[in-house]
Motif scaffolding. Structure first.
Motif, PDB file in Angstrom:
ATOM      1  N   PHE A 160       0.820  -1.207   0.000  1.00  0.00           N
ATOM      2  CA  PHE A 160       0.000   0.000   0.000  1.00  0.00           C
ATOM      3  C   PHE A 160       0.859   1.263   0.000  1.00  0.00           C
ATOM      4  N   LEU A 161       1.974   1.218   0.719  1.00  0.00           N
ATOM      5  CA  LEU A 161       2.860   2.382   0.721  1.00  0.00           C
ATOM      6  C   LEU A 161       3.424   2.660  -0.663  1.00  0.00           C
ATOM      7  N   ALA A 162       3.710   1.600  -1.422  1.00  0.00           N
ATOM      8  CA  ALA A 162       4.182   1.793  -2.804  1.00  0.00           C
ATOM      9  C   ALA A 162       3.112   2.490  -3.634  1.00  0.00           C
ATOM     10  N   SER A 163       1.858   2.106  -3.427  1.00  0.00           N
ATOM     11  CA  SER A 163       0.758   2.762  -4.145  1.00  0.00           C
ATOM     12  C   SER A 163       0.633   4.219  -3.721  1.00  0.00           C
ATOM     13  N   TYR A 164       0.720   4.475  -2.409  1.00  0.00           N
ATOM     14  CA  TYR A 164       0.627   5.844  -1.917  1.00  0.00           C
ATOM     15  C   TYR A 164       1.772   6.702  -2.450  1.00  0.00           C
ATOM     16  N   ALA A 165       2.956   6.106  -2.477  1.00  0.00           N
ATOM     17  CA  ALA A 165       4.120   6.854  -2.972  1.00  0.00           C
ATOM     18  C   ALA A 165       3.905   7.307  -4.411  1.00  0.00           C
ATOM     19  N   LEU A 166       3.352   6.436  -5.243  1.00  0.00           N
ATOM     20  CA  LEU A 166       3.146   6.793  -6.640  1.00  0.00           C
ATOM     21  C   LEU A 166       1.994   7.777  -6.817  1.00  0.00           C
TER      22      LEU A 166
END
Length: 1033
Positions: free
Chosen positions: A518-524
Motif C-alpha cells: 500500500f505504501l508503494a501505491s501511496y508513494a506513486l
C-alpha cells in the motif's frame, strides 16, 4: 523525394459529412437551421458554438460525441459549389481531423444505465471509515499503546494520518483534473504517469487488496477462536481453527460480493451501525465504575497516575517503534476504499476528495480518542487474580507502580508473563466496555466490513487494469457481468489469493507485507501529483486547489522511507517487482495514449536541454552527423534511410524528409494526412528518426526550405543525404537542374553532402503503393464476405455482396496489374537491395577512397559504421592518392594521422597512378575498354544536353566542355581503379567531386554517373571543409 498527386481530391473529414457542404445558403425552407447558432449570431453559419459534446472521448458512455467542422472545411467553404449545415454531426468512432482520436475510451464496456451509483457518503465516506476502522481498532490498538506508550502511540497514529492525509490531498488533486472512471488508484496513477507506472502498480495494488482480505479475515477468525477457547470448544487447535473459520468467512463474503454492489452496500450500512455502537460502548465503559474483578485484570477508572505511567514506551519481545508502526499502518490503508470503486460513484470528482479526507479526520480522531481513554484506565500488566492486593510489609514493585497505589500488587508480572493488561491481552477493549458482547460484535463488524471492502476493491481495480489490455495475458479477467459490470472472474481470483494467505494464519506476518504494497501505491499517487504539477502542463487544472507539489513529493519520499523502516526486505521485494513490471510494460509498448505527465515532463526536458545547447558553441570533439535524408515517404527509400540511421543511430538526429509538389491545397492535404502515418511507421520499425515534410510549388524550393529551417537550435541537421538520380539523361533540363541545384544549395548552407548509389536503385514507392492497394482490396473483400455470411444478420445480401466484391477486385487489379516476368524480377532485386543495410553485413570491407581533405567527414562516417553491430565484421580499407615515387612515405604519413585520430586501420593503400589517362586499349584491358565505351556514351549524352541548353551560347558550351575534359578523364580513371580494387567491398566510400558553379549540370551528372557506375553500393561524401576530427584532447 518528390510527390505529386495523380488525382485531385478535397479534404476529407471522416467524422463530418462533407457531401452536404455548400456556400451559406439562406433559404430557410431548404434545411433546418440550428437555433443556437442563429440566436447567437443572427444568421446561420457553418461554425458551431462551444458545446460539451465536441469534447467527449470517442465511445463516451456519458453522452454522444459530436464533431465540429474541420478547419479546412471552414477555410474552403466558398470554394465549393453548395453547402448545407447539418444540425448535428455524428461521430463514426474513427476520430476526426478536427479532434485527434483518443484511444482512452471512457469505458471499454458499455454500462447499463440501470446500474447502482453511489453518492459521496455511502460510496466514499462510509466505505473508507469502515475500512480504516478495521482489525486494529479492537484487537491491536491497546497492544500498540501498551508497547509504545501513549506518547509514541500518538506519534504512530499522527504519522500514519500525515501519510494518508498528504496522499488524500494528492489524490484529490488528481481525481479533480478530469473525469474519473473505474479503477481507483490504478486509474489515477496510469492516467497521470502513464501505462508503465500504472500497469506495474495496478497489479501490486490489486494484489495488496486481495491479501488485505486475508488479513482482516484472520483478525475476525482470531476473535472467534478466542471465544471458542474461552468456552473450551476448539475444533482442532488455535492456528488450524483460525484457518477453518477464515476460509468459511471468505466464502460467505464472496457470496455477498458476487450478489452485486447493492447487497454489498446494504451489508456495509448494517456493519457501520454495529461498529458505531461498539465504539460508543467502549467510551461509555471507561466511565462506568469498575468491579473488583475488573481491577484484578488491570482495568480502573480514569486515573492520572495510570495515564502518566503509560506515557513512556515499554517495548518487549524485540518490538521497536517501527515494528509497532508496521503493525498499525495497515489500519490507515482504507483511504482508497472509495476511490477503488470510482466507476460506481455518481460523481467521483466531488465524492472522492470530500469523502476520503473527512473519513481520515473522523477515524484519526476516533483512534486517538479510544487509545487515550484506554491508556488512562488500563495498566500494562495484571495477573487477573483478585487476591493480588497490596499487603502491608510486602514490597510492591514491578511494571505497574500505579496499580500498587490503587491497592493491587502485580509484581509477579516482572518474573512471569501475565495474561492481562495492555500488552498481554488483545481483548482489552471487551473488558473495558460497558457491554462485552457489543465489542465482540464491533470487532466482527470492523473486520468483516474491511474485508468486504477489500474483496470488492481488488477485482474492480484488477478489472480496470485488464480492460486497458496492458497485460494481454490477463485480458481474460476484463469481462464483466450484469448491469453493474461485475468482475466475477476477478472475485474468484481474489478469493483464491485470500484463502492462500489465510492459511498462513498469522496476522503479524501479513501486516508488514500489506504495509509495503500500500505504501508503494501511496508513494506513486503522491509522485503523480508532484510530477503533473512539475510538468506545468496546461492540461493540469485540478478543481481541488488545496494541495502543494512539494508536499506531495515529501509524501512520496516519506512513503518510500517508511517502506524500508517497516521491513527492508519486503520493500526491496516490492521495488523489484515494480521495476520488473515497469520494464515489461515499457518493452511491450501498449498502444495507449493517456496524455500522461511523463510526456509533459519529457517535452519540458527536451525544450530545456535544447535551450541549454543553444548557449554552448559547437566543438569538434562533440561533432556527430545529423542527417537530413531526402527519402520521400518514410517507406519509399529504405536503403537510404537504413544507412542514414546507421550513422545517427540513437545518438544523433536523423530526419527523413519529403517534398510535396503541386497545388497548395492538394499538396497540404496529402502532407497532413501522411505525417502521423509516416512517423508511426518509423516508430513501429524501430527507426530512430523524425519525419518532416513541406509543400511547395517546386521541388528545389521545398528542399531549400528543409535545409534552412529543419531542426531546433543546436539540434539541426548538418549533413544532407540524397539518392543518386539514375534517370538524369531522360529527366529533362528542369529535373537535372533541380537535382544539382539542391547540391549547390547544400554547399551554400555549409552542409556535408552524401549521395548514395545502388545499381538496382533506391525508390520502392511503386511497390509500396501496390502493397497498399492490395491490402485495401483484401480488407474490402473480407468485409464484403463477412456481410455475405449466413450469420451476418442480413438475408438476401449474398448476391449483392459477391458482385461488390468482384467489382472491388477488378478495380484493384486495374490499378496494380500483375507485372511482366522481367519487371517482376527487377522488383525482386530492388526489394532485396532495399533491405541490404537493414540486415547484418557479411564479413568484408568498407573501402574509403579519401581523395580530398573535406574536414574528415569522408573518414569519420565509415568509422562510425564500423562501431555498429551490423557492420562489426566490415573492416576499414583506406585508399589515398599519392605522388609517384613516394608511396611509402605517403602511407606512413596517413598511418600516423590515423593513429592520432585514434582510428584503428592498418590496411592503407596509396594509389600513385591516378593521374594517368584512362585505358582505352581493349587488348590490354577488356574491362577498361568496356568502361570507356560506357563513359563515352554518357559524356556524349551530357554534351548533347549541354548543346541543347538555352542557358549558354553554343560557343561557350564548347569551351566549357573542352576545359573540363581533364576532370572527365579523372572520373573515368577513378572508376577503373574502383573496379580493380573495390569490386567486392560491402560499401565503397568516395570523396565526391564538388559541384562547382558554372559547370554544366549535365556534365556534372555524367561525372557522378561515370565515377559510380557498375560498382557495389557507393557513397559519395563531401564534407563542408570544417574539421570534424581532432587529435587534441
Amino acid at each position: 523525394m518528390e510527390r505529386s498527386r495523380s488525382n485531385g481530391g478535397e479534404h476529407v473529414n471522416n467524422a463530418y459529412d462533407s457531401t452536404l457542404d455548400e456556400p451559406p445558403h439562406y433559404e430557410e425552407a431548404s434545411r433546418a437551421v440550428r437555433p443556437s447558432v442563429v440566436s447567437a449570431f443572427g444568421h446561420d453559419t457553418l461554425d458551431r458554438v462551444p458545446n460539451i459534446d465536441f469534447y467527449r472521448n470517442a465511445g463516451s458512455v456519458s453522452g454522444h460525441r459530436a464533431v465540429r467542422p474541420s478547419l479546412q472545411e471552414l477555410h474552403e467553404v466558398f470554394q465549393k459549389v453548395r453547402i448545407s449545415v447539418p444540425d448535428t454531426v455524428a461521430d463514426d468512432g474513427e476520430g476526426s481531423s478536427g479532434t485527434p482520436y483518443d484511444p482512452d475510451l471512457e469505458s471499454a464496456v458499455p454500462i447499463d444505465k440501470g446500474g447502482v451509483k453511489f453518492g459521496w457518503i455511502r460510496g466514499v465516506l462510509v466505505r473508507c471509515m469502515l475500512n480504516i476502522w478495521g482489525v486494529m481498532l479492537f484487537i491491536r490498538l491497546s497492544w500498540i499503546f501498551g508497547h509504545a506508550g501513549w506518547g509514541l502511540g500518538i506519534v504512530v497514529i499522527v504519522l500514519s494520518c500525515v501519510v494518508t492525509t498528504i496522499t488524500g490531498l494528492s489524490m484529490s488533486a488528481i481525481c479533480t483534473n478530469g473525469v474519473v472512471r473505474g479503477g481507483g488508484a490504478y486509474y489515477l496513477i496510469s492516467r497521470s504517469l502513464g501505462p508503465e507506472f500504472g500497469g506495474s502498480i495496478g497489479l501490486i495494488f490489486a494484489f495488496a487488496n486481495a491479501v488485505a482480505v486475508s488479513m482482516y479475515v484472520v483478525g475476525f477468525a482470531e476473535t472467534v477462536v478466542d471465544l471458542l477457547k474461552d468456552n473450551d470448544v476448539l475444533m482442532v487447535d488455535e492456528i488450524n481453527d483460525i484457518r477453518i473459520v477464515g476460509c468459511i468467512t471468505v466464502v460467505l463474503l464472496l457470496g455477498i460480493s458476487v450478489a452485486g454492489m447493492e447487497w454489498e452496500a446494504k451489508a456495509q450500512i448494517v456493519l457501520l451501525i454495529i461498529l458505531l455502537v461498539a465504539i460508543v460502548n467502549v467510551i461509555v465503559g471507561t466511565f462506568i465504575p469498575v468491579t473488583e474483578s475488573k481491577k484484578a485484570t488491570g482495568i480502573f477508572n480514569y486515573n492520572s497516575k495510570i495515564f502518566l505511567e503509560n506515557f513512556t514506551p515499554d517495548f518487549r519481545h524485540g518490538e521497536t517503534f517501527f515494528s509497532v508502526f508496521a503493525i498499525f499502518f495497515p489500519a490507515a490503508t482504507g483511504i482508497l476504499a472509495g476511490a477503488n470503486i470510482s466507476g460506481d460513484l455518481r460523481d467521483p470528482q466531488a465524492a472522492i476528495p470530500k469523502g476520503t479526507l473527512l473519513a481520515i479526520l473522523i477515524t484519526g480522531v476516533t483512534y486517538l480518542g479510544i487509545a487515550l481513554c484506554v491508556s488512562a484506565t488500563v495498566v500494562r500488566d495484571a495477573t487477573g487474580n483478585i487476591n493480588d492486593t497490596v499487603t502491608p510489609g510486602v514490597p510492591c514493585t514491578g511494571p505497574s507502580i500505579a496499580a500498587c497505589e490503587l491497592g493491587y500488587n502485580f509484581s509477579s508480572c516482572a518474573e512471569t508473563e501475565c495474561e492481562f493488561g495492555l500488552i498481554n491481552n488483545v481483548q482489552v477493549m471487551t473488558l473495558v466496555s460497558g457491554f462485552g458482547p457489543l465489542i465482540i460484535a464491533g470487532t466482527f463488524s470492523a473486520t468483516l466490513s474491511s474485508a468486504l471492502a477489500s474483496l470488492v476493491s481488488a477485482p474492480k481495480v484488477f478489472q480496470a487494469l485488464c480492460q486497458d489490455n496492458i497485460y494481454k495475458i490477463l485480458h481474460f479477467f476484463a469481462k464483466g457481468y450484469g448491469k453493474n459490470n461485475e468482475p466475477i472472474r476477478g472475485y474468484i481470483l481474489t478469493f483464491i489469493i485470500s484463502v492462500a494467505f489465510i492459511l498462513v494464519g498469522d496476522l503479524d506476518t501479513i501486516a508488514p507485507i500489506i504495509s509495503n504494497f500500500f505504501l508503494a501505491s501511496y508513494a506513486l499517487i503522491n509522485f503523480s501529483c508532484f510530477h503533473a504539477s512539475y510538468a506545468k502542463s496546461p492540461g493540469w487544472r485540478p478543481a481541488y486547489k488545496y494541495y502543494n507539489m512539494w508536499l506531495s513529493l515529501l509524501g512520496a519520499l516519506l512513503c518510500c522511507v517508511v517502506m524500508f523502516v517497516i521491513n527492508w526486505w519486503a520493500a526491496l521485494l516490492t521495488y523489484g517487482i515494480e521495476i520488473l513490471l515497469y520494464i515489461y510494460v515499457t518493452v511491450k509498448k501498449p498502444d495507449v495514449n493517456w496524455g500522461s505527465s511523463t510526456q509533459a515532463v519529457t517535452f519540458v526536458s527536451a525544450v530545456g536541454n535544447a535551450l541549454s545547447l543553444s548557449g554552448v558553441n559547437d566543438h569538434v570533439k562533440n561533432f556527430r552527423p545529423q542527417i537530413l535524408a531526402l527519402t520521400g515517404g518514410a517507406r519509399n527509400r529504405p536503403a537510404l534511410l537504413d544507412l542514414a540511421h546507421s550513422f545517427s543511430k540513437n545518438y544523433g538526429l536523423c530526419l527523413t524528409c519529403e517534398v510535396f509538389v503541386g497545388p497548395r491545397s492538394e499538396a497540404l492535404e496529402e502532407m497532413n494526412s501522411g505525417m502521423e502515418r509516416n512517423q508511426l511507421w518509423l516508430r513501429k520499425t524501430k527507426r530512430k528518426a523524425f519525419y518532416a515534410a513541406v509543400a511547395c510549388d517546386e521541388f528545389r524550393q521545398g528542399a531549400e526550405s528543409l535545409l534552412q529551417a529543419s531542426g531546433l537550435g543546436r539540434m539541426k541537421p548538418n549533413t544532407l543525404m540524397i539518392g543518386f538520380k539514375r534517370n538524369w539523361r531522360t529527366a529533362g533540363t528542369e529535373g537535372v537542374q533541380t537535382y544539382v541545384g539542391i547540391l549547390h544549395d547544400a554547399f551554400d548552407f555549409e552542409y556535408g553532402t552524401l549521395i548514395l548509389r545502388m545499381d538496382q536503385g533506391l525508390d520502392v514507392s511503386h511497390l509500396v503503393e501496390a502493397e497498399v492497394e492490395m491490402l485495401k482490396a483484401a480488407k474490402e473483400q473480407q468485409a464484403l464476405d463477412n456481410e455475405a455470411m449466413p450469420n451476418g444478420g442480413k438475408k438476401g445480401m449474398f448476391r449483392k455482396s459477391r458482385k461488390s466484391s468482384t467489382h472491388v477486385l477488378a478495380t484493384r487489379v486495374s490499378v496494380c496489374a500483375p507485372p511482366t516476368p522481367q519487371v517482376a524480377k527487377m522488383n525482386e532485386k530492388l526489394l532485396e537491395a532495399s533491405a541490404q543495410f537493414k540486415k547484418k553485413q557479411p564479413k568484408g570491407t568498407i573501402d574509403v577512397w579519401w581523395l580530398f581533405d573535406d574536414g574528415g567527414l569522408t573518414l569519420l562516417l565509415p568509422y562510425i559504421l564500423t562501431t555498429r553491430k551490423k557492420w562489426k565484421d566490415s573492416k576499414l580499407r583506406i585508399f589515398i592518392a599519392g605522388q609517384p615515387g613516394r608511396s611509402d612515405l605517403d602511407k606512413q604519413e596517413m598511418k600516423s594521422l590515423l593513429q592520432k585520430f585514434r582510428i584503428n586501420c592498418t590496411d592503407i593503400n596509396v594509389i600513385d597512378d591516378i593521374h594517368i589517362p584512362p585505358r582505352a586499349d581493349s587488348d590490354s584491358s577488356p574491362e577498361g575498354a568496356t568502361v570507356i565505351v560506357k563513359c563515352n556514351h554518357l559524356i556524349e549524352s551530357a554534351y548533347y544536353m549541354i548543346l541543347k541548353s538555352e542557358y549558354f551560347p553554343h560557343s561557350a558550351n564548347v569551351l566549357i566542355c573542352f576545359l573540363q575534359l581533364e576532370e572527365t578523364n579523372l572520373q573515368i580513371r577513378l572508376n577503373e581503379l574502383l573496379q580493380e580494387n573495390s569490386k567486392s567491398a560491402n560499401l565503397i566510400v568516395v570523396s565526391m567531386p564538388i559541384a562547382r558553379k558554372g559547370v554544366s549540370d549535365f556534365l556534372y551528372m555524367a561525372w557522378l554517373d561515370i565515377l559510380t557506375k557498375d560498382l557495389p553500393p557507393t557513397l559519395l561524401i563531401r564534407g563542408n571543409h570544417k574539421s570534424v576530427l581532432t587529435f587534441y584532447s
